[in-house]
Design a protein around this motif. Structure first.
Motif, PDB file in Angstrom:
ATOM      1  N   GLY A 240      15.414   8.031  31.470  1.00 39.16           N
ATOM      2  CA  GLY A 240      16.363   8.925  32.109  1.00 39.16           C
ATOM      3  C   GLY A 240      17.485   9.290  31.147  1.00 39.16           C
ATOM      4  O   GLY A 240      17.328   9.247  29.921  1.00 39.16           O
ATOM      5  N   GLU A 241      18.629   9.658  31.691  1.00 37.41           N
ATOM      6  CA  GLU A 241      19.778  10.025  30.866  1.00 37.41           C
ATOM      7  C   GLU A 241      20.403   8.778  30.239  1.00 37.41           C
ATOM      8  O   GLU A 241      20.709   7.810  30.939  1.00 37.41           O
ATOM      9  CB  GLU A 241      20.835  10.764  31.703  1.00 37.41           C
ATOM     10  N   LEU A 242      20.601   8.827  28.936  1.00 40.26           N
ATOM     11  CA  LEU A 242      21.217   7.714  28.208  1.00 40.26           C
ATOM     12  C   LEU A 242      22.492   8.186  27.541  1.00 40.26           C
ATOM     13  O   LEU A 242      22.637   9.377  27.233  1.00 40.26           O
ATOM     14  CB  LEU A 242      20.246   7.192  27.129  1.00 40.26           C
ATOM     15  N   PRO A 243      23.449   7.273  27.269  1.00 36.50           N
ATOM     16  CA  PRO A 243      24.621   7.650  26.473  1.00 36.50           C
ATOM     17  C   PRO A 243      24.179   8.224  25.128  1.00 36.50           C
ATOM     18  O   PRO A 243      23.102   7.879  24.611  1.00 36.50           O
ATOM     19  CB  PRO A 243      25.364   6.322  26.295  1.00 36.50           C
ATOM     20  N   GLU A 244      25.010   9.094  24.533  1.00 40.19           N
ATOM     21  CA  GLU A 244      24.599   9.874  23.357  1.00 40.19           C
ATOM     22  C   GLU A 244      24.059   9.002  22.231  1.00 40.19           C
ATOM     23  O   GLU A 244      22.961   9.246  21.711  1.00 40.19           O
ATOM     24  CB  GLU A 244      25.784  10.703  22.854  1.00 40.19           C
ATOM     25  N   GLU A 245      24.816   7.986  21.828  1.00 42.11           N
ATOM     26  CA  GLU A 245      24.391   7.178  20.681  1.00 42.11           C
ATOM     27  C   GLU A 245      23.105   6.413  20.994  1.00 42.11           C
ATOM     28  O   GLU A 245      22.182   6.353  20.180  1.00 42.11           O
ATOM     29  CB  GLU A 245      25.500   6.200  20.282  1.00 42.11           C
ATOM     30  N   CYS A 246      23.033   5.844  22.195  1.00 39.13           N
ATOM     31  CA  CYS A 246      21.851   5.093  22.600  1.00 39.13           C
ATOM     32  C   CYS A 246      20.635   6.026  22.697  1.00 39.13           C
ATOM     33  O   CYS A 246      19.543   5.684  22.233  1.00 39.13           O
ATOM     34  CB  CYS A 246      22.118   4.404  23.937  1.00 39.13           C
ATOM     35  N   GLY A 247      20.842   7.207  23.289  1.00 41.88           N
ATOM     36  CA  GLY A 247      19.746   8.157  23.418  1.00 41.88           C
ATOM     37  C   GLY A 247      19.198   8.581  22.071  1.00 41.88           C
ATOM     38  O   GLY A 247      17.973   8.642  21.873  1.00 41.88           O
ATOM     39  N   ARG A 248      20.105   8.874  21.146  1.00 41.72           N
ATOM     40  CA  ARG A 248      19.669   9.294  19.808  1.00 41.72           C
ATOM     41  C   ARG A 248      18.893   8.182  19.113  1.00 41.72           C
ATOM     42  O   ARG A 248      17.858   8.424  18.479  1.00 41.72           O
ATOM     43  CB  ARG A 248      20.898   9.674  18.976  1.00 41.72           C
ATOM     44  N   TYR A 249      19.399   6.951  19.240  1.00 44.12           N
ATOM     45  CA  TYR A 249      18.718   5.813  18.624  1.00 44.12           C
ATOM     46  C   TYR A 249      17.302   5.677  19.157  1.00 44.12           C
ATOM     47  O   TYR A 249      16.351   5.470  18.393  1.00 44.12           O
ATOM     48  CB  TYR A 249      19.507   4.528  18.881  1.00 44.12           C
ATOM     49  N   PHE A 250      17.138   5.823  20.483  1.00 45.28           N
ATOM     50  CA  PHE A 250      15.812   5.636  21.065  1.00 45.28           C
ATOM     51  C   PHE A 250      14.875   6.788  20.724  1.00 45.28           C
ATOM     52  O   PHE A 250      13.668   6.593  20.581  1.00 45.28           O
ATOM     53  CB  PHE A 250      15.917   5.442  22.580  1.00 45.28           C
ATOM     54  N   ILE A 251      15.406   8.002  20.555  1.00 43.10           N
ATOM     55  CA  ILE A 251      14.557   9.108  20.122  1.00 43.10           C
ATOM     56  C   ILE A 251      14.026   8.844  18.711  1.00 43.10           C
ATOM     57  O   ILE A 251      12.833   9.014  18.431  1.00 43.10           O
ATOM     58  CB  ILE A 251      15.327  10.444  20.175  1.00 43.10           C
ATOM     59  N   ILE A 252      14.917   8.423  17.823  1.00 44.19           N
ATOM     60  CA  ILE A 252      14.497   8.142  16.440  1.00 44.19           C
ATOM     61  C   ILE A 252      13.554   6.948  16.403  1.00 44.19           C
ATOM     62  O   ILE A 252      12.564   6.940  15.663  1.00 44.19           O
ATOM     63  CB  ILE A 252      15.720   7.951  15.538  1.00 44.19           C
ATOM     64  N   ARG A 253      13.836   5.940  17.227  1.00 43.46           N
ATOM     65  CA  ARG A 253      12.919   4.807  17.306  1.00 43.46           C
ATOM     66  C   ARG A 253      11.549   5.269  17.786  1.00 43.46           C
ATOM     67  O   ARG A 253      10.512   4.805  17.302  1.00 43.46           O
ATOM     68  CB  ARG A 253      13.475   3.746  18.254  1.00 43.46           C
ATOM     69  N   SER A 254      11.532   6.203  18.741  1.00 43.61           N
ATOM     70  CA  SER A 254      10.267   6.741  19.246  1.00 43.61           C
ATOM     71  C   SER A 254       9.519   7.495  18.155  1.00 43.61           C
ATOM     72  O   SER A 254       8.282   7.419  18.064  1.00 43.61           O
ATOM     73  CB  SER A 254      10.538   7.661  20.440  1.00 43.61           C
ATOM     74  N   ILE A 255      10.255   8.240  17.312  1.00 48.36           N
ATOM     75  CA  ILE A 255       9.623   8.948  16.192  1.00 48.36           C
ATOM     76  C   ILE A 255       8.971   7.951  15.242  1.00 48.36           C
ATOM     77  O   ILE A 255       7.809   8.114  14.836  1.00 48.36           O
ATOM     78  CB  ILE A 255      10.656   9.824  15.448  1.00 48.36           C
ATOM     79  N   ILE A 256       9.713   6.892  14.885  1.00 49.41           N
ATOM     80  CA  ILE A 256       9.172   5.888  13.964  1.00 49.41           C
ATOM     81  C   ILE A 256       7.947   5.217  14.572  1.00 49.41           C
ATOM     82  O   ILE A 256       6.912   5.042  13.911  1.00 49.41           O
ATOM     83  CB  ILE A 256      10.244   4.833  13.623  1.00 49.41           C
ATOM     84  N   ASP A 257       8.049   4.839  15.845  1.00 49.00           N
ATOM     85  CA  ASP A 257       6.940   4.171  16.511  1.00 49.00           C
ATOM     86  C   ASP A 257       5.708   5.077  16.531  1.00 49.00           C
ATOM     87  O   ASP A 257       4.577   4.631  16.285  1.00 49.00           O
ATOM     88  CB  ASP A 257       7.344   3.796  17.938  1.00 49.00           C
ATOM     89  N   GLY A 258       5.916   6.370  16.793  1.00 47.30           N
ATOM     90  CA  GLY A 258       4.800   7.310  16.786  1.00 47.30           C
ATOM     91  C   GLY A 258       4.175   7.448  15.414  1.00 47.30           C
ATOM     92  O   GLY A 258       2.938   7.528  15.284  1.00 47.30           O
ATOM     93  N   GLN A 259       5.017   7.476  14.377  1.00 44.58           N
ATOM     94  CA  GLN A 259       4.494   7.566  13.007  1.00 44.58           C
ATOM     95  C   GLN A 259       3.644   6.340  12.672  1.00 44.58           C
ATOM     96  O   GLN A 259       2.543   6.452  12.124  1.00 44.58           O
ATOM     97  CB  GLN A 259       5.663   7.653  12.005  1.00 44.58           C
TER      98      GLN A 259
END
Length: 383
Positions: A240-259
């Motif tokens: 769902g909606e996350l605070p800005e810093e936390c949301g950004r971290y999890f998006i980048i973590r998702s990119i790394i995990d996908g790679q």
């Protein structure tokens, strides 16, 4: 009783894939040494890299932003540590020798110039009539010659397999030429893992630094970069909606995990299809077996082009780095005219390797801040 090296080597035989590089099968070191008691050969290499001066200097060398630009921005050292962590994870998932993959990753930037790839380009231009400059070859020079820690030999005397990984380190940024002594078509799978881990790391973490600096925006990434948009949707659906810093971290973590998932799945299939059964069969294979899928490679290229256009050549990043490399260029010409100003180790090597290479080694070993300090000392100008 402590676990011996021989016991660890037996565990490798038991748990690693047959095409992994077993530490007991190393081609050895250039200078003979007694083997370690409680570490494998690659574990000893890893410790030597971490304890080297060149490794410590990476803390003050540019990754993307000029060193000192911000407390949370990555340096060449933090980048290296992140590459090593990803390399270890991928190698372990594929049942490869994670000690070897980690060691190559930790050593891959030891020879990097100050001021990132722009500094490397300037040094290469300055050395165009004297053998050029390329940071992977310089990393080999560091571990084979320039580090001076041991009484019996120059350099760190690392195993052949680690040095092979440095000689053959190759990413979309780095295209080193062939180095004598490492003439196989391909490197070990562990070296290939370190290569791709480097790409995974700078794609994702340069994104993070660009956002942290304010030069990139999530809105534009959502509109223009499919990889970001896909990961953002995944995070939104899961949390769902996350605070800005936390949301950004999890998006980048998702990119790394996908790679990582893409590389592990694609590589496992390519290894099975190739039917390689031993490390040297991998070396005879005509192309890298550790790769992204075609779809992921297309998405990465889109992200890479976006980063070049919006981050790497953004004036906020590009102009300070350009001013800094001009300082480095001035220092290079000054030292050619005043060789007594070069550090003692490089000065002693002038007769053996020539003035230009000695000056190049000296400057390549500098940190960003030392270049700026030296320039201010000699010319009285600040960045």
């Amino acid at each position: 009783m402590p676990r011996t090296r021989e016991e660890i080597e037996q565990l490798e035989r038991q748990f690693l894939a047959p095409y992994a590089q077993f530490s007991a099968d190393t081609r050895g070191r250039e200078h003979a040494e007694e083997p370690p008691d409680w570490r494998t050969h690659y574990q000893r290499d890893r410790d030597r890299v971490i304890h080297s001066r060149a490794f410590r200097r990476l803390e003050y060398k540019t990754q993307v932003f000029l060193n000192g630009s911000g407390d949370h921005l990555r340096t060449r050292l933090t980048h290296t540590m992140e590459v090593a962590a990803i390399a270890r994870n991928i190698a372990r998932a594929l049942k490869l020798n994670d000690d070897l993959a980690e060691t190559i990753a930790l050593a891959h930037d030891l020879g990097h110039s100050p001021f990132g790839h722009k500094g490397e380009m300037v040094l290469n231009q300055l050395m165009k009539d004297h053998g050029g400059f390329e940071h992977n070859r310089q990393s080999l020079r560091v571990v084979e010659e320039l580090e001076q820690k041991y009484p019996g030999f120059p350099g760190l005397n690392l195993t052949w397999e680690v040095r092979e990984g440095l000689a053959k380190h190759q990413t979309s940024y780095d295209r080193p030429g062939r180095r004598a002594g490492f003439n196989a078509k391909s490197a070990s799978l562990e070296a290939q893992v370190a290569n791709l881990s480097d790409e995974i790391t700078y794609y994702s973490h340069d994104l993070d630094d660009g956002l942290d600096s304010g030069l990139l925006s999530e809105d534009k990434l959502n509109r223009q970069v499919r990889l970001w948009r896909q990961s953002a949707r995944t995070v939104q659906k899961q949390y769902g909606e996350l605070p800005e810093e936390c949301g950004r971290y999890f998006i980048i973590r998702s990119i790394i995990d996908g790679q990582v998932r893409d590389v592990v799945g694609t590589t496992e299939k390519r290894i099975l299809d190739s039917r390689v059964g031993a490390a040297d069969e991998v070396r005879r294979h005509s192309e890298s077996l550790v790769q992204y899928s075609a779809k992921r490679r297309e998405l990465n290229l889109e992200l890479r082009n976006y980063l070049y256009e919006n981050l790497y050549y953004n004036p906020v990043v590009h102009e300070p780095n350009q001013r800094a490399v001009r300082m480095m260029e001035q220092l290079f010409h000054y030292y050619l005219e005043h060789p007594r100003e070069v550090g003692a180790q490089s000065r002693r090597r002038i007769k053996k390797i020539g003035l230009h290479r000695a000056v190049c080694d000296y400057i390549a070993g500098m940190t960003d801040r030392y270049v700026i300090q030296e320039h201010h000392r000699l010319f009285g100008l600040r960045l």
